[in-house]
Design an enzyme around this catalytic site. Structure first.
Site, PDB file in Angstrom:
ATOM      1  N   CYS A 211       0.886  -1.182   0.000  1.00 10.93           N
ATOM      2  CA  CYS A 211       0.000   0.000   0.000  1.00 10.93           C
ATOM      3  C   CYS A 211       0.915   1.221   0.000  1.00 10.93           C
ATOM      4  O   CYS A 211       1.893   1.250  -0.733  1.00 10.93           O
ATOM      5  CB  CYS A 211      -0.970  -0.030   1.179  1.00 10.93           C
ATOM      6  SG  CYS A 211      -0.197  -0.186   2.798  1.00 10.93           S
TER       7      CYS A 211
ATOM      8  N   ARG B 147      -2.251  -0.977   5.520  1.00  6.63           N
ATOM      9  CA  ARG B 147      -3.390  -1.633   4.874  1.00  6.63           C
ATOM     10  C   ARG B 147      -2.992  -2.991   4.307  1.00  6.63           C
ATOM     11  O   ARG B 147      -3.722  -3.985   4.442  1.00  6.63           O
ATOM     12  CB  ARG B 147      -3.953  -0.733   3.768  1.00  6.63           C
ATOM     13  CG  ARG B 147      -4.735   0.449   4.256  1.00  6.63           C
ATOM     14  CD  ARG B 147      -5.174   1.368   3.120  1.00  6.63           C
ATOM     15  NE  ARG B 147      -4.074   2.135   2.557  1.00  6.63           N
ATOM     16  CZ  ARG B 147      -4.196   2.964   1.529  1.00  6.63           C
ATOM     17  NH1 ARG B 147      -5.372   3.118   0.923  1.00  6.63           N
ATOM     18  NH2 ARG B 147      -3.157   3.659   1.085  1.00  6.63           N
TER      19      ARG B 147
END
Length: 448
Positions: free
Chosen positions: A402, A407
């Site tokens: 990410c 994430r």
């Protein structure tokens, strides 16, 4: 005489009241038909039926909760947990109906709702009934689980995501499912030395981990292996410690979880749904600050699982292997096509040339494509379905990235829970790639 009449009326009223209550309860139970095991078995492949697990997400994933003999869900079942009906979000009813529709739970189908506690299925049934569903059936999954010949599905590594009751049992000195004994550490994970989330109330016995203990700017990659070992020792973590991580939002917990597994901690768990899952069960919080308890030896040479987190050179190799590997972008669509960098401290826009979009949410603080409405893990079939559109399949070598690794770490953990084997986190992500001269970058919608 008046006293006698009063007594008679009181008795008659009481009988009528009790009878009325009994009738109301009976009517409620009879409002939704019960389906028999054989009938359910015969309609598993029937497109006019949709089988729905209404228990908490953990039971669907594989945990043996509420006295079931086997954990997991009926093969082919989708999920719609009863506790979703109580989640406090804007436009909740319309959102829930949209979720149901996307799962194929529609009014034209015969909707079979099952639970193991006699409550969850009825709760979902009432919600659907008031919204126009009239072909609803109720089933007790304990009956299905008792028959070993009937198919049930559990995620291979469901134990990596734990329910709140599992953590509570650990605290209470019990030996819950999949726990093999030994030292236990519980951590609330968030950014900052003084955590507002921790100070407002945390799971009893939990210690705060500041994410700065495992990463540093400007790239926000993980620390060097020797510094990570010092982090573990300072927090009393060894390779043999059972580590339970959570947060008000669990993204930071997944970040630390991935790093601990990379280092070599054998038993790392994340509380599915974060702190709200604990609160939902009615368990107590404490506000006193618990201190770290350092240890002298980690018990293994860091890193034990070196390939669980990779760096720039390995990311390049994955991009060059166009047939057998995927570098999977866990950022929003706007970030992926280069409309925004997604971060105020990352200037570059776009993606590594050849990276495929693995979904995320609408902003860097959001993973709605991978989470249910209660922030638990979305079911694997749905994740695999939108991945397949981009050629992201379990038979390939998959590395997730990410902006700076948060994430992607959460999605890596979910892939691990599913049992996908050749997986890793590209730690540097877009921050590193976009700040390294000479690396190929793409913008716009890719040709597929």
């Amino acid at each position: 005489m008046k006293r006698l009449i009063s007594i008679i009326l009181t008795v008659l009223f009481g009988v009528t009241f009790l009878t009325g209550c009994s009738q109301n309860k009976q009517t409620s139970n009879l409002k939704f038909k019960e389906i028999k095991t054989e009938e359910l078995k015969n309609n598993l492949e029937n497109k006019d039926y949709v089988i729905v697990d209404t228990r908490i997400n953990d039971a669907y994933n594989g945990w043996k909760l509420d006295g079931v003999k086997r954990g997991g869900h009926i093969k082919g079942a989708t999920d719609f947990a009863a506790n979703w009906v109580d989640v406090d979000v804007a436009n909740k009813e319309s959102k829930l109906l949209e979720i149901a529709k996307n799962k194929g739970i529609t009014p034209d189908k015969n909707v079979v709702l099952y639970d193991a506690n006699g409550k969850d299925a009825l709760k979902v049934a009432e919600f659907l009934s008031k919204n126009g569903y009239n072909k609803i059936y109720i089933y007790d999954v304990k009956k299905w689980a008792e028959d070993e010949s009937l198919p049930m599905v559990s995620y291979k590594n469901y134990h990596m995501l734990v329910p709140a009751v599992w953590v509570k049992d650990l605290i209470d000195g019990k030996n819950p499912e999949t726990y093999s004994g030994g030292p236990v550490k519980i951590f609330e994970v968030s950014w900052g030395d003084e955590s507002k989330d921790y100070n407002n109330g945390h799971i009893p016995g939990a210690v705060h981990i500041n994410t700065d203990e495992v990463e540093e700017g400007p790239m926000w990659n993980r620390l060097s292996d020797d510094r990570l070992e010092k982090f573990a020792l300072n927090n009393g973590i060894t390779a043999d410690t059972t580590v339970v991580l959570y947060g008000t939002d669990s993204m930071a917990a997944f970040r630390v979880a991935a790093i601990l597994k990379y280092m070599g901690v054998k038993d790392v768990r994340v509380l599915n749904g974060g702190l709200s899952a604990w609160v939902r069960e009615g368990y107590q919080l404490e506000t006193k600050k618990n201190s770290k308890s350092p240890v002298q030896s980690f018990g293994a040479k860091v890193p034990v699982n070196k390939n669980y987190i990779i760096d720039l050179e390995e990311a390049k190799e994955i991009l060059n292997d166009k047939q057998g590997s995927c570098l999977v972008d866990i950022r929003s669509w706007e970030e992926y096509i280069g409309k925004t960098s997604g971060y105020d401290y990352i200037k570059g826009k776009g993606r590594p040339q050849g990276a495929v979009w693995g979904h995320a949410g609408t902003d860097p603080n959001n993973l709605q494509d991978f989470r249910n409405i209660d922030n638990t893990m979305r079911n694997a079939n749905e994740i695999l379905s939108f991945w397949k559109e981009w050629g992201i399949t379990p038979d390939k070598r998959l590395s997730f990235f990410c902006g700076t690794g948060w994430r992607a770490a959460e999605v890596l953990w979910y892939a691990d829970v599913m049992g996908i084997e050749n997986i890793s986190l590209y730690d540097g992500g877009w921050n590193e790639w976009s700040n390294t001269k000479g690396l190929p970058i793409e913008v716009g919608e890719p040709k597929r």
